[in-house]
Design a protein around this motif. Structure first.
Motif, PDB file in Angstrom:
ATOM      1  N   PHE A  78       0.231  -1.346   0.179  1.00  0.00           N
ATOM      2  CA  PHE A  78       0.264  -0.562   0.223  1.00  0.00           C
ATOM      3  C   PHE A  78       1.045   1.268   0.086  1.00  0.00           C
ATOM      4  N   TYR A  79       1.886   1.403   1.295  1.00  0.00           N
ATOM      5  CA  TYR A  79       2.520   2.741   0.812  1.00  0.00           C
ATOM      6  C   TYR A  79       3.689   2.756   0.328  1.00  0.00           C
ATOM      7  N   TYR A  80       4.175   1.085  -0.706  1.00  0.00           N
ATOM      8  CA  TYR A  80       5.084   1.506  -2.090  1.00  0.00           C
ATOM      9  C   TYR A  80       3.873   2.347  -2.800  1.00  0.00           C
ATOM     10  N   GLU A  81       2.490   1.415  -2.581  1.00  0.00           N
ATOM     11  CA  GLU A  81       2.027   2.207  -4.090  1.00  0.00           C
ATOM     12  C   GLU A  81       2.084   3.937  -4.194  1.00  0.00           C
ATOM     13  N   LYS A  82       1.434   3.966  -2.849  1.00  0.00           N
ATOM     14  CA  LYS A  82       1.048   5.557  -2.927  1.00  0.00           C
ATOM     15  C   LYS A  82       2.556   6.911  -2.863  1.00  0.00           C
ATOM     16  N   ASN A  89       8.248   7.530 -11.943  1.00  0.00           N
ATOM     17  CA  ASN A  89       9.728   7.352 -12.001  1.00  0.00           C
ATOM     18  C   ASN A  89      10.849   6.310 -11.536  1.00  0.00           C
ATOM     19  N   ASP A  90      10.316   6.599  -9.972  1.00  0.00           N
ATOM     20  CA  ASP A  90      11.590   6.687  -8.888  1.00  0.00           C
ATOM     21  C   ASP A  90      12.135   4.648  -9.334  1.00  0.00           C
ATOM     22  N   LYS A  91      12.874   4.711  -9.491  1.00  0.00           N
ATOM     23  CA  LYS A  91      13.345   3.134  -9.565  1.00  0.00           C
ATOM     24  C   LYS A  91      14.031   2.178  -8.220  1.00  0.00           C
ATOM     25  N   ASP A  92      13.585   2.791  -7.160  1.00  0.00           N
ATOM     26  CA  ASP A  92      14.034   1.862  -5.845  1.00  0.00           C
ATOM     27  C   ASP A  92      12.308   1.726  -5.010  1.00  0.00           C
ATOM     28  N   ILE A  93      11.567   2.830  -5.604  1.00  0.00           N
ATOM     29  CA  ILE A  93       9.920   2.459  -4.985  1.00  0.00           C
ATOM     30  C   ILE A  93       9.362   1.001  -6.520  1.00  0.00           C
ATOM     31  N   GLN A  94       9.849   1.208  -7.095  1.00  0.00           N
ATOM     32  CA  GLN A  94       9.510   0.307  -8.683  1.00  0.00           C
ATOM     33  C   GLN A  94      10.457  -1.236  -7.626  1.00  0.00           C
ATOM     34  N   ASN A  95      11.340  -1.532  -7.673  1.00  0.00           N
ATOM     35  CA  ASN A  95      11.682  -2.719  -6.669  1.00  0.00           C
ATOM     36  C   ASN A  95      11.771  -2.907  -6.286  1.00  0.00           C
ATOM     37  N   ASN A  96      11.702  -2.098  -5.295  1.00  0.00           N
ATOM     38  CA  ASN A  96      11.014  -2.663  -3.650  1.00  0.00           C
ATOM     39  C   ASN A  96       9.234  -3.427  -3.824  1.00  0.00           C
ATOM     40  N   LEU A  97       9.094  -2.545  -4.023  1.00  0.00           N
ATOM     41  CA  LEU A  97       6.828  -3.019  -4.612  1.00  0.00           C
ATOM     42  C   LEU A  97       7.424  -4.040  -5.236  1.00  0.00           C
ATOM     43  N   ALA A  98       8.362  -4.367  -6.679  1.00  0.00           N
ATOM     44  CA  ALA A  98       8.197  -5.883  -7.071  1.00  0.00           C
ATOM     45  C   ALA A  98       8.463  -6.804  -5.757  1.00  0.00           C
TER      46      ALA A  98
END
Length: 255
Positions: A78-82, A89-98
Motif C-alpha cells: 500500500f505505501y509503496y504504491e502511494k 519513475n523512481d526505480k527504488d520504489i518500483q524495485n521494492n514494490l516488486a
C-alpha cells in the motif's frame, strides 16, 4: 485593518513553519528508529507525520520499507504504491514494490491490452493531463503566430511554408486536447485499492448471503468500479469482477 491581515498571514506562516519543523524532527527520529531495527516504533512515528496531513514519496517509501521488514504484506505494498503515485519513475520504489508483491498469495493472470487500444494508452500515458493541456495551448499560440506570418507574407514560398507549419501546429493542438481529455477520463476511472484482509470472500452481489465468486488475500491490488452501501464492486487484472466489503480494502487515491 491591513496591518491586522498582514499580522494574521505572518502568524499562519509561523505556525506552518513550526509544523514543518516538528515533522522534520519526527521524520529524523523515525529514520533513527528504523536504522536501529525498531521498525514498529518507526512506523508509529512516520504515521504521526501523516496525521498532520503532510505527504511525500519519501515518507511513504520509508513506511513501506518498515512494514516490509515486519512482513506486513498489505501495508508495505500500500505505501509503496502511494509513493509511486507521487514519484512514478523512481526505480527504488518500483524495485521494492516488486519485492513486496512477491510475498502475496494470489497469482492472477493479467489480460494484456492489445491492438489500437494499447497504442492509444501508451501515447496518452506519456504525459499527465496538465502537460497535455499545456502542449495544446502552446500549439494554439504557435498556430496563431504562424497564421499571422502567413497572412502578412508577400512571397509564395513563405506563404506555403507558413501555411503548412500552421496546419501542423493546429493538428498538434487538437491532438493534445484529445489526449488531455482521454487522460482525464482514464484517471477518473482509475480507482485502485489494496486488499488488507488476510482473506476476503468476493461475492456476486453486495450481500453477505450472496454466492461467492472467488477469494482474495492481503496485498492484492484491485480496481474499484462501483460502491453500494458497505460494499465495493471490484475488478482484478484478469477482468473478473465481484463485490467485496469496504472494510477489507484501502483506496490508494485517498490522501
Amino acid at each position: 485593518m491591513k496591518a491586522i491581515k498582514i499580522y494574521l498571514v505572518l502568524l499562519l506562516c509561523c505556525f506552518s513553519s513550526i509544523g514543518f519543523s516538528q515533522n522534520d524532527q519526527k521524520f529524523s527520529e523515525a529514520n533513527t528508529l528504523y536504522n536501529n531495527g525498531k521498525y514498529a516504533e518507526a512506523i508509529d512515528k512516520y504515521e504521526s507525520i501523516l496525521d498532520s496531513k503532510q505527504h511525500s514519496a519519501e515518507l511513504y517509501f520509508n513506511l513501506g520499507n518498515a512494514n516490509y521488514k515486519l512482513n506486513n504484506i498489505a501495508p508495505s505494498i500500500f505505501y509503496y504504491e502511494k509513493a509511486l503515485q507521487l514519484e512514478p519513475n523512481d526505480k527504488d520504489i518500483q524495485n521494492n514494490l516488486a519485492f513486496a508483491q512477491n510475498m502475496t498469495i494470489d497469482a492472477i493472470d493479467k489480460v494484456p491490452v492489445v491492438g489500437f487500444s494499447r497504442i492509444i494508452n501508451n501515447v496518452v500515458n506519456i504525459y499527465n493531463t496538465d502537460t497535455w493541456a499545456m502542449i495544446a495551448i502552446a500549439g494554439v499560440l504557435l498556430f496563431v503566430i504562424i497564421f499571422l506570418a502567413y497572412h502578412f507574407s508577400h512571397t509564395t514560398t513563405k506563404k506555403r511554408i507558413a501555411f503548412v507549419t500552421s496546419v501542423i501546429a493546429l493538428f498538434i493542438a487538437c491532438f493534445s486536447v484529445a489526449m488531455a481529455f482521454q487522460k482525464y477520463s482514464l484517471n477518473k476511472k482509475y480507482n485502485p485499492a489494496i486488499v488488507f484482509s488476510q482473506e476476503s470472500r468476493v461475492k456476486t452481489d453486495p450481500s453477505a448471503t450472496s454466492e461467492e465468486v472467488f477469494r482474495l488475500h492481503e496485498g492484492t491490488k484491485v480496481q474499484v468500479i462501483e460502491t453500494y452501501d458497505d460494499w465495493k464492486k471490484i475488478k482484478i487484472s484478469d477482468n473478473s469482477t465481484g463485490w467485496i466489503p469496504t472494510k477489507d480494502i484501502r483506496l490508494l487515491k485517498d490522501f
